[in-house]
Design an enzyme around this catalytic site. Sequence first.
Site, PDB file in Angstrom:
ATOM      1  N   LYS A  72       0.079   4.199  -0.433  1.00  0.00           N
ATOM      2  CA  LYS A  72      -0.635   5.384   0.079  1.00  0.00           C
ATOM      3  C   LYS A  72      -0.405   6.568  -0.869  1.00  0.00           C
ATOM      4  O   LYS A  72      -0.385   6.357  -2.080  1.00  0.00           O
ATOM      5  CB  LYS A  72      -0.209   5.675   1.520  1.00  0.00           C
ATOM      6  CG  LYS A  72      -0.369   4.426   2.407  1.00  0.00           C
ATOM      7  CD  LYS A  72      -0.218   4.701   3.871  1.00  0.00           C
ATOM      8  CE  LYS A  72      -0.416   3.400   4.651  1.00  0.00           C
ATOM      9  NZ  LYS A  72      -0.358   3.564   6.095  1.00  0.00           N
ATOM     10  N   GLU A 118      -7.166   5.109   7.326  1.00  0.00           N
ATOM     11  CA  GLU A 118      -6.862   6.504   6.968  1.00  0.00           C
ATOM     12  C   GLU A 118      -8.028   7.129   6.201  1.00  0.00           C
ATOM     13  O   GLU A 118      -8.294   8.323   6.331  1.00  0.00           O
ATOM     14  CB  GLU A 118      -5.550   6.566   6.170  1.00  0.00           C
ATOM     15  CG  GLU A 118      -4.346   6.354   7.094  1.00  0.00           C
ATOM     16  CD  GLU A 118      -3.143   5.714   6.448  1.00  0.00           C
ATOM     17  OE1 GLU A 118      -3.078   5.642   5.215  1.00  0.00           O
ATOM     18  OE2 GLU A 118      -2.255   5.261   7.208  1.00  0.00           O
ATOM     19  N   HIS A 139      -9.784   1.360   4.462  1.00  0.00           N
ATOM     20  CA  HIS A 139      -8.546   1.626   5.200  1.00  0.00           C
ATOM     21  C   HIS A 139      -8.809   2.681   6.279  1.00  0.00           C
ATOM     22  O   HIS A 139      -9.553   3.638   6.046  1.00  0.00           O
ATOM     23  CB  HIS A 139      -7.440   2.085   4.240  1.00  0.00           C
ATOM     24  CG  HIS A 139      -6.097   2.091   4.894  1.00  0.00           C
ATOM     25  ND1 HIS A 139      -5.711   3.077   5.748  1.00  0.00           N
ATOM     26  CD2 HIS A 139      -5.085   1.203   4.855  1.00  0.00           C
ATOM     27  CE1 HIS A 139      -4.492   2.792   6.205  1.00  0.00           C
ATOM     28  NE2 HIS A 139      -4.091   1.662   5.671  1.00  0.00           N
ATOM     29  N   GLU A 175      -5.921  -4.617  10.698  1.00  0.00           N
ATOM     30  CA  GLU A 175      -4.962  -3.531  10.831  1.00  0.00           C
ATOM     31  C   GLU A 175      -5.275  -2.712  12.073  1.00  0.00           C
ATOM     32  O   GLU A 175      -6.076  -1.754  12.007  1.00  0.00           O
ATOM     33  CB  GLU A 175      -5.027  -2.614   9.600  1.00  0.00           C
ATOM     34  CG  GLU A 175      -4.572  -3.252   8.318  1.00  0.00           C
ATOM     35  CD  GLU A 175      -3.864  -2.241   7.434  1.00  0.00           C
ATOM     36  OE1 GLU A 175      -2.741  -2.517   7.013  1.00  0.00           O
ATOM     37  OE2 GLU A 175      -4.427  -1.153   7.200  1.00  0.00           O
ATOM     38  N   SER A 235       2.967  -1.656  10.685  1.00  0.00           N
ATOM     39  CA  SER A 235       4.410  -1.656  11.015  1.00  0.00           C
ATOM     40  C   SER A 235       5.122  -2.963  10.660  1.00  0.00           C
ATOM     41  O   SER A 235       5.993  -3.428  11.391  1.00  0.00           O
ATOM     42  CB  SER A 235       4.613  -1.303  12.494  1.00  0.00           C
ATOM     43  OG  SER A 235       4.197   0.024  12.728  1.00  0.00           O
ATOM     44  N   ASN A 291       0.865  -1.180   0.000  1.00  0.00           N
ATOM     45  CA  ASN A 291       0.000   0.000   0.000  1.00  0.00           C
ATOM     46  C   ASN A 291       0.906   1.237   0.000  1.00  0.00           C
ATOM     47  O   ASN A 291       1.432   1.620   1.040  1.00  0.00           O
ATOM     48  CB  ASN A 291      -0.891  -0.041   1.253  1.00  0.00           C
ATOM     49  CG  ASN A 291      -1.776   1.175   1.376  1.00  0.00           C
ATOM     50  OD1 ASN A 291      -1.860   1.996   0.452  1.00  0.00           O
ATOM     51  ND2 ASN A 291      -2.437   1.318   2.520  1.00  0.00           N
ATOM     52  N   GLY A 311       1.976   2.617  10.946  1.00  0.00           N
ATOM     53  CA  GLY A 311       2.955   3.697  10.817  1.00  0.00           C
ATOM     54  C   GLY A 311       3.597   4.130  12.116  1.00  0.00           C
ATOM     55  O   GLY A 311       4.201   5.199  12.198  1.00  0.00           O
TER      56      GLY A 311
END
Length: 262
Positions: free
Chosen positions: A10, A104, A102, A176, A222, A8, A182
């Site tokens: 992003k 985000e 996702h 996730e 991560s 991904n 991250g």
Amino acid sequence: MKPLIVANWKCNPTTLKEAKALFNSVGKGIKNIKNVEVVICPPFVYLPVLIGASASARRKENFSRLAFGSQNCFWEEKGAFTGEISPRMLKDIGVKYVILGHSERRIYLSETDQMINKKIKLVLKTKLNPILCIGETKEERNQGRTQEVLKNQLISALLNISKSIIQSSKFSIAYEPIWAIGTGKACETNEAQTMGLFIRKIIAQLYGGFISKKVQILYGGSINSKNALSYIKEARMQGLLVGGASLNKQEFIQIIKKIAGG
Ligand code: PGA
């Protein structure tokens, strides 16, 4: 089933030149690997270019067969929806997978479970493979609510999606945990395994044991070349969703090699 390793990217990189360079390095770096399905999910604008580059590189040289995914899509096929991209358009250019839900997008774009449900329905109808992301916040985890959150996200995302539709598709669910994305603080493998088993249990309740075994469960948050294999070996995940480390060619190639060799 082959482990699924999803990159991904992003909102990265910021130039087409860098996107091509990263893609070429990965394709060459894993050219002999066949026992892992690798999916590259770049920003939309790079998809047609990289899909074309991949086809010509594979004709000319020893280049790995990489699949492509998008990081999102819209819930309607076409029409007056400024700025949106539909599953049909993605299918037409050779995309195979779509990441949906996702965290985000849920956080920064206010994407709701209801929107995610509509997107999954159209993605399945278009015969693309959804990768549904679910996961709890740090606060929810501290309150001991992880399983409740995962269950609610799954039930809402899959609302009114029939068993036969799920059965005829390649469906993946990425666990996730938001606190692990991250942050460099990956989830412990035993905790990831518990959540993976829990997700499978919910799918079995919704669709039966046969489908629950067919759904591919991934871990994301991560991931790096040091911890990647432990999620497959110890946490018994069938794949990984890799963010930051997928932008580093050496790291990403190492992740794939470890999974392939493991
Ligand atoms: P990360 O991101 O690997 O950078 O933690 C994972 C993801 O958001 O899919």
